[in-house]
Motif scaffolding. Structure first.
Motif, PDB file in Angstrom:
ATOM      1  N   TRP A  90       0.835  -1.212   0.000  1.00  0.00           N
ATOM      2  CA  TRP A  90       0.000   0.000   0.000  1.00  0.00           C
ATOM      3  C   TRP A  90       0.864   1.254   0.000  1.00  0.00           C
ATOM      4  O   TRP A  90       0.594   2.211  -0.731  1.00  0.00           O
ATOM      5  CB  TRP A  90      -0.922  -0.041   1.210  1.00  0.00           C
ATOM      6  CG  TRP A  90      -1.934   1.056   1.281  1.00  0.00           C
ATOM      7  CD1 TRP A  90      -2.629   1.616   0.244  1.00  0.00           C
ATOM      8  CD2 TRP A  90      -2.379   1.718   2.463  1.00  0.00           C
ATOM      9  NE1 TRP A  90      -3.485   2.583   0.707  1.00  0.00           N
ATOM     10  CE2 TRP A  90      -3.351   2.663   2.068  1.00  0.00           C
ATOM     11  CE3 TRP A  90      -2.063   1.593   3.811  1.00  0.00           C
ATOM     12  CZ2 TRP A  90      -4.001   3.484   2.980  1.00  0.00           C
ATOM     13  CZ3 TRP A  90      -2.711   2.398   4.723  1.00  0.00           C
ATOM     14  CH2 TRP A  90      -3.665   3.339   4.311  1.00  0.00           C
ATOM     15  N   VAL A  91       1.914   1.252   0.817  1.00  0.00           N
ATOM     16  CA  VAL A  91       2.832   2.393   0.851  1.00  0.00           C
ATOM     17  C   VAL A  91       3.446   2.620  -0.528  1.00  0.00           C
ATOM     18  O   VAL A  91       3.573   3.759  -1.001  1.00  0.00           O
ATOM     19  CB  VAL A  91       3.930   2.161   1.915  1.00  0.00           C
ATOM     20  CG1 VAL A  91       5.080   3.139   1.741  1.00  0.00           C
ATOM     21  CG2 VAL A  91       3.338   2.290   3.323  1.00  0.00           C
ATOM     22  N   ARG A  92       3.817   1.532  -1.193  1.00  0.00           N
ATOM     23  CA  ARG A  92       4.381   1.636  -2.540  1.00  0.00           C
ATOM     24  C   ARG A  92       3.335   2.171  -3.527  1.00  0.00           C
ATOM     25  O   ARG A  92       3.653   2.977  -4.413  1.00  0.00           O
ATOM     26  CB  ARG A  92       4.904   0.271  -2.999  1.00  0.00           C
ATOM     27  CG  ARG A  92       6.176  -0.165  -2.279  1.00  0.00           C
ATOM     28  CD  ARG A  92       6.555  -1.605  -2.636  1.00  0.00           C
ATOM     29  NE  ARG A  92       6.763  -1.764  -4.066  1.00  0.00           N
ATOM     30  CZ  ARG A  92       7.908  -1.519  -4.695  1.00  0.00           C
ATOM     31  NH1 ARG A  92       8.958  -1.087  -4.001  1.00  0.00           N
ATOM     32  NH2 ARG A  92       8.019  -1.711  -5.990  1.00  0.00           N
ATOM     33  N   SER A  93       2.092   1.742  -3.368  1.00  0.00           N
ATOM     34  CA  SER A  93       1.012   2.215  -4.240  1.00  0.00           C
ATOM     35  C   SER A  93       0.783   3.715  -4.074  1.00  0.00           C
ATOM     36  O   SER A  93       0.574   4.439  -5.060  1.00  0.00           O
ATOM     37  CB  SER A  93      -0.283   1.453  -3.932  1.00  0.00           C
ATOM     38  OG  SER A  93      -1.382   2.020  -4.619  1.00  0.00           O
ATOM     39  N   ILE A  94       0.816   4.186  -2.828  1.00  0.00           N
ATOM     40  CA  ILE A  94       0.633   5.620  -2.574  1.00  0.00           C
ATOM     41  C   ILE A  94       1.754   6.422  -3.230  1.00  0.00           C
ATOM     42  O   ILE A  94       1.522   7.474  -3.833  1.00  0.00           O
ATOM     43  CB  ILE A  94       0.568   5.889  -1.054  1.00  0.00           C
ATOM     44  CG1 ILE A  94      -0.719   5.290  -0.468  1.00  0.00           C
ATOM     45  CG2 ILE A  94       0.636   7.384  -0.760  1.00  0.00           C
ATOM     46  CD1 ILE A  94      -0.801   5.351   1.046  1.00  0.00           C
ATOM     47  N   LYS A  95       2.963   5.916  -3.138  1.00  0.00           N
ATOM     48  CA  LYS A  95       4.101   6.589  -3.770  1.00  0.00           C
ATOM     49  C   LYS A  95       3.950   6.595  -5.291  1.00  0.00           C
ATOM     50  O   LYS A  95       4.159   7.629  -5.953  1.00  0.00           O
ATOM     51  CB  LYS A  95       5.401   5.887  -3.368  1.00  0.00           C
ATOM     52  CG  LYS A  95       6.646   6.391  -4.088  1.00  0.00           C
ATOM     53  CD  LYS A  95       6.960   7.841  -3.755  1.00  0.00           C
ATOM     54  CE  LYS A  95       8.283   8.256  -4.382  1.00  0.00           C
ATOM     55  NZ  LYS A  95       8.588   9.694  -4.135  1.00  0.00           N
ATOM     56  N   GLU A  96       3.569   5.467  -5.859  1.00  0.00           N
ATOM     57  CA  GLU A  96       3.470   5.350  -7.316  1.00  0.00           C
ATOM     58  C   GLU A  96       2.323   6.182  -7.889  1.00  0.00           C
ATOM     59  O   GLU A  96       2.444   6.778  -8.962  1.00  0.00           O
ATOM     60  CB  GLU A  96       3.291   3.881  -7.699  1.00  0.00           C
ATOM     61  CG  GLU A  96       4.539   3.033  -7.458  1.00  0.00           C
ATOM     62  CD  GLU A  96       4.268   1.541  -7.565  1.00  0.00           C
ATOM     63  OE1 GLU A  96       3.113   1.169  -7.899  1.00  0.00           O
ATOM     64  OE2 GLU A  96       5.193   0.752  -7.302  1.00  0.00           O
ATOM     65  N   ASN A  97       1.203   6.229  -7.181  1.00  0.00           N
ATOM     66  CA  ASN A  97       0.013   6.904  -7.713  1.00  0.00           C
ATOM     67  C   ASN A  97      -0.085   8.384  -7.358  1.00  0.00           C
ATOM     68  O   ASN A  97      -0.650   9.165  -8.121  1.00  0.00           O
ATOM     69  CB  ASN A  97      -1.252   6.183  -7.231  1.00  0.00           C
ATOM     70  CG  ASN A  97      -1.459   4.849  -7.919  1.00  0.00           C
ATOM     71  OD1 ASN A  97      -1.675   4.790  -9.121  1.00  0.00           O
ATOM     72  ND2 ASN A  97      -1.377   3.771  -7.156  1.00  0.00           N
ATOM     73  N   TRP A  98       0.452   8.767  -6.207  1.00  0.00           N
ATOM     74  CA  TRP A  98       0.312  10.154  -5.756  1.00  0.00           C
ATOM     75  C   TRP A  98       1.646  10.839  -5.463  1.00  0.00           C
ATOM     76  O   TRP A  98       1.674  12.016  -5.144  1.00  0.00           O
ATOM     77  CB  TRP A  98      -0.585  10.219  -4.516  1.00  0.00           C
ATOM     78  CG  TRP A  98      -2.014   9.913  -4.826  1.00  0.00           C
ATOM     79  CD1 TRP A  98      -2.965  10.771  -5.305  1.00  0.00           C
ATOM     80  CD2 TRP A  98      -2.663   8.644  -4.692  1.00  0.00           C
ATOM     81  NE1 TRP A  98      -4.155  10.117  -5.476  1.00  0.00           N
ATOM     82  CE2 TRP A  98      -4.011   8.809  -5.111  1.00  0.00           C
ATOM     83  CE3 TRP A  98      -2.249   7.380  -4.258  1.00  0.00           C
ATOM     84  CZ2 TRP A  98      -4.929   7.764  -5.107  1.00  0.00           C
ATOM     85  CZ3 TRP A  98      -3.161   6.339  -4.262  1.00  0.00           C
ATOM     86  CH2 TRP A  98      -4.483   6.528  -4.684  1.00  0.00           C
ATOM     87  N   GLY A  99       2.732  10.100  -5.539  1.00  0.00           N
ATOM     88  CA  GLY A  99       4.044  10.691  -5.308  1.00  0.00           C
ATOM     89  C   GLY A  99       4.306  11.078  -3.868  1.00  0.00           C
ATOM     90  O   GLY A  99       5.162  11.920  -3.592  1.00  0.00           O
ATOM     91  N   VAL A 100       3.588  10.456  -2.932  1.00  0.00           N
ATOM     92  CA  VAL A 100       3.727  10.786  -1.511  1.00  0.00           C
ATOM     93  C   VAL A 100       4.473   9.665  -0.795  1.00  0.00           C
ATOM     94  O   VAL A 100       4.095   8.490  -0.895  1.00  0.00           O
ATOM     95  CB  VAL A 100       2.344  10.999  -0.850  1.00  0.00           C
ATOM     96  CG1 VAL A 100       2.498  11.268   0.645  1.00  0.00           C
ATOM     97  CG2 VAL A 100       1.609  12.151  -1.526  1.00  0.00           C
TER      98      VAL A 100
END
Length: 219
Positions: A90-100
């Motif tokens: 999930w953390v990786r998904s947040i980074k990939e999709n929103w750059g956060v």
């Protein structure tokens, strides 16, 4: 009789009381609360589940607030009834999709130990998903404030920061914070406890005195 015994045995968190210690696996490895970020304030918070829309917005908000909290010596610690692998994905998904970037640890609480210790599971809402709880823990590991939000309403992050500022202000200056207080506003001076002190308070020109029990000052 059974209901009475159950109530007696249930651990209850109380404001200004000690918080339960625990060991847990997180996205940053194993931690023990009493030793983790010792000497700092801790915001322990729960979310219902990874890969859910409201929780995703909240985690990005926490991430954006982290620098401001760091200036106040506050560390973030997340928790949900999910595996560490789910958290990582999930953390990786947040980074990939929103750059956060999510830089704070998240507890993998599959056995619900932390959720049960801190009363994060409210069966009327869900027996397996934690509600949106926020616990403000001071450096002495004392519970100073707690806020609960339902599963379908995201948190107010201005309020999270305001509570931190208010708690640290009252500790530093021995005062109280009025309704809607924000940094820079005047604070409440505790009311006097004797008739003599009440008379002195009314005559105190260094304070903004409305009545003997109601005084404000700047800090």
């Amino acid at each position: 009789m059974e209901a009475a015994e159950e109530t007696k045995d249930t651990q209850r968190l109380e404001l200004n009381g000690p918080v339960p210690d625990f060991e847990a696996m997180t996205t940053h490895g194993p931690i023990r609360l009493s030793k983790w970020n010792k000497g700092k304030w801790v915001i322990l918070f729960s979310h219902p589940a990874d890969f859910t829309p409201v929780c995703t917005t909240e985690f990005m908000a926490f991430a954006k607030l982290e620098d401001e909290l760091g200036k106040r010596d506050v560390a973030l610690l997340g928790n949900s009834v999910d595996s560490v692998y789910s958290h990582i994905a999930w953390v990786r998904s947040i980074k990939e999709n929103w750059g956060v970037d999510i830089n704070f640890p998240i507890i993998a609480d599959l056995d619900m130990n932390v959720a049960q210790l801190y009363g994060m599971l409210h069966e009327a809402s869900s027996a397996t998903a934690a509600v949106r709880a926020v616990f403000f823990i001071d450096p002495k590991r004392t519970l100073r404030a707690m806020i609960y939000y339902p599963l379908n309403v995201g948190r107010n992050f201005d309020e999270v920061l305001r509570v931190v500022d208010a708690l640290q202000t009252v500790d530093k200056h021995g005062v109280a914070c009025p309704a809607d207080w924000r940094p820079g506003d005047k604070v409440i001076v505790p009311p006097p406890g004797t008739v003599s002190d009440a008379q002195k308070r009314v005559a105190d020109k260094s304070l903004e005195v409305t009545d003997w029990y109601f005084s404000k000052k700047e800090v």
